[in-house]
Write a protein that holds these residues in place. Sequence first.
Motif, PDB file in Angstrom:
ATOM      1  N   HIS A 126      10.484  -2.050  -1.871  1.00  0.00           N
ATOM      2  CA  HIS A 126      10.915  -2.210  -3.237  1.00  0.00           C
ATOM      3  C   HIS A 126       9.740  -2.937  -4.016  1.00  0.00           C
ATOM      4  O   HIS A 126       9.548  -4.307  -3.691  1.00  0.00           O
ATOM      5  CB  HIS A 126      12.174  -2.801  -3.405  1.00  0.00           C
ATOM      6  N   ALA A 127       9.179  -2.596  -4.990  1.00  0.00           N
ATOM      7  CA  ALA A 127       8.326  -3.355  -5.687  1.00  0.00           C
ATOM      8  C   ALA A 127       8.657  -4.543  -6.479  1.00  0.00           C
ATOM      9  O   ALA A 127       7.929  -5.577  -6.928  1.00  0.00           O
ATOM     10  CB  ALA A 127       7.560  -2.302  -6.695  1.00  0.00           C
ATOM     11  N   ALA A 128      10.059  -4.544  -6.432  1.00  0.00           N
ATOM     12  CA  ALA A 128      10.421  -5.902  -7.341  1.00  0.00           C
ATOM     13  C   ALA A 128      10.629  -6.971  -6.253  1.00  0.00           C
ATOM     14  O   ALA A 128      11.186  -8.108  -6.641  1.00  0.00           O
ATOM     15  CB  ALA A 128      11.755  -5.192  -7.966  1.00  0.00           C
ATOM     16  N   ASP A 129      10.430  -6.738  -4.965  1.00  0.00           N
ATOM     17  CA  ASP A 129      10.801  -7.634  -3.882  1.00  0.00           C
ATOM     18  C   ASP A 129       9.699  -8.949  -4.427  1.00  0.00           C
ATOM     19  O   ASP A 129       8.735  -9.068  -4.128  1.00  0.00           O
ATOM     20  CB  ASP A 129      10.417  -7.193  -2.591  1.00  0.00           C
TER      21      ASP A 129
ATOM     22  N   MET B 101       0.749  -1.064  -0.031  1.00  0.00           N
ATOM     23  CA  MET B 101      -0.044   0.093  -0.049  1.00  0.00           C
ATOM     24  C   MET B 101       0.899   1.365  -0.030  1.00  0.00           C
ATOM     25  O   MET B 101       0.636   2.372  -0.648  1.00  0.00           O
ATOM     26  CB  MET B 101      -0.768   0.061   1.251  1.00  0.00           C
ATOM     27  N   ALA B 102       1.934   1.388   0.716  1.00  0.00           N
ATOM     28  CA  ALA B 102       2.785   2.254   0.577  1.00  0.00           C
ATOM     29  C   ALA B 102       3.363   2.429  -0.820  1.00  0.00           C
ATOM     30  O   ALA B 102       3.511   3.734  -1.133  1.00  0.00           O
ATOM     31  CB  ALA B 102       4.180   2.262   1.638  1.00  0.00           C
ATOM     32  N   ALA B 103       3.843   1.552  -1.577  1.00  0.00           N
ATOM     33  CA  ALA B 103       4.047   1.751  -2.800  1.00  0.00           C
ATOM     34  C   ALA B 103       3.215   2.296  -3.773  1.00  0.00           C
ATOM     35  O   ALA B 103       3.369   3.196  -4.541  1.00  0.00           O
ATOM     36  CB  ALA B 103       4.739   0.412  -3.397  1.00  0.00           C
ATOM     37  N   VAL B 104       1.996   1.720  -3.461  1.00  0.00           N
ATOM     38  CA  VAL B 104       0.791   2.309  -4.229  1.00  0.00           C
ATOM     39  C   VAL B 104       0.448   3.723  -4.014  1.00  0.00           C
ATOM     40  O   VAL B 104       0.477   4.753  -4.947  1.00  0.00           O
ATOM     41  CB  VAL B 104      -0.506   1.422  -4.189  1.00  0.00           C
ATOM     42  N   ALA B 105       0.533   3.997  -2.818  1.00  0.00           N
ATOM     43  CA  ALA B 105       0.145   5.260  -2.286  1.00  0.00           C
ATOM     44  C   ALA B 105       1.240   6.328  -3.020  1.00  0.00           C
ATOM     45  O   ALA B 105       0.965   7.725  -3.268  1.00  0.00           O
ATOM     46  CB  ALA B 105      -0.045   5.537  -0.784  1.00  0.00           C
ATOM     47  N   ALA B 106       2.432   6.030  -2.697  1.00  0.00           N
ATOM     48  CA  ALA B 106       3.567   7.015  -3.565  1.00  0.00           C
ATOM     49  C   ALA B 106       3.772   7.103  -4.961  1.00  0.00           C
ATOM     50  O   ALA B 106       4.170   8.088  -5.300  1.00  0.00           O
ATOM     51  CB  ALA B 106       4.733   6.621  -2.626  1.00  0.00           C
ATOM     52  N   HIS B 107       3.523   5.888  -5.411  1.00  0.00           N
ATOM     53  CA  HIS B 107       4.000   5.690  -6.823  1.00  0.00           C
ATOM     54  C   HIS B 107       2.819   5.413  -8.033  1.00  0.00           C
ATOM     55  O   HIS B 107       3.114   5.820  -9.132  1.00  0.00           O
ATOM     56  CB  HIS B 107       4.956   4.825  -6.995  1.00  0.00           C
ATOM     57  N   SER B 108       1.662   5.243  -7.549  1.00  0.00           N
ATOM     58  CA  SER B 108       0.726   4.507  -8.372  1.00  0.00           C
ATOM     59  C   SER B 108      -0.223   5.779  -9.304  1.00  0.00           C
ATOM     60  O   SER B 108      -0.505   5.562 -10.342  1.00  0.00           O
ATOM     61  CB  SER B 108      -0.352   3.596  -7.840  1.00  0.00           C
ATOM     62  N   GLY B 109      -0.504   6.756  -8.406  1.00  0.00           N
ATOM     63  CA  GLY B 109      -1.311   7.885  -9.178  1.00  0.00           C
ATOM     64  C   GLY B 109      -2.546   7.417  -9.211  1.00  0.00           C
ATOM     65  O   GLY B 109      -3.445   7.855 -10.000  1.00  0.00           O
TER      66      GLY B 109
END
Length: 312
Positions: free
Chosen positions: A137-140, A77-85
Amino acid sequence: MDGEPAVLAAARERLGSALFRRVAGPEGPVNRARIHDTPGPRWFGPERPIRVVHGDASMFVGGVRALLLQSLHPLAMAAVAAHSGYRGDPWGRLQRTSTFLAVTTYGTADDARRAVDHVRGIHERIRGTTAEGVPYHAADPHLLKWVHLAETDSFLCAHERYGASPLDAAGYDAYVADTARVATALGVVGPPLTRRELADQLDACRPELRATPEARAAARFLLFQPPLPLPARPFYGVLAAAAVATLPPWARALLGLPRLPLAEDLAVRPAGQALIRTIRWAMPPPPAAGRDRTGERPAAGASGTGPPAPAE
């Protein structure tokens, strides 16, 4: 459709075109022709369950469910909130991810590989830290697995409840195995191959899950603040309610979404079935000229009609 009154046919065409534009974008017709008309081997033949599930209008329900479920992993969710738009360009994101699903499910093996490589390149660039300072890291591979598990479970559960022709137990096991091929290409290690394995791996993730402020904000946006004109919101409300009703009780509890058994059984499920039947009626299979080169006409919605997962 044969024998359909002209007025009804025109209404169906308008509705189907509007839905297709929403989920496939302005390049939708071009992408559909490329996906289905380009000759060459595919990852999945016309007999595979992944084509049945991903070609059904129940994907609309499954997509919303997947987004809600995936939001419960703090790192995802942190990745989505920061990077997904997802707030600034929700329709563009839907269109890109629905095209990814269509290409990997129905397109040529070369096109599927290119689509996967493109997504892997995006994942490599997405990294940061949560509000608590935990790096992500989204590639994790572990994070990718969670996204895959939630997506696969959501599409399967939505199809089982709202699909035109639900599969038997062996068919859903084969669907899970089909999705594992795409997951492995994306970098997931050890994806489930059966429904039992899917359930076991989801359970193993549960200690990591919680409803962060970002997750609750995403749920509010998805359920109560959709970027839709007012006349469309009641229909979306039915879709959202149908998605919530298929969530496991523990996920609903984390998101603060109460279960109302009578209302869901007597109102939500029948309304959801009626809405999905309407979507299925409005978005029939492409004409015979749109056959993919495996020789079989794709199922309704095969050009990418389901709103998929946020990490793709």
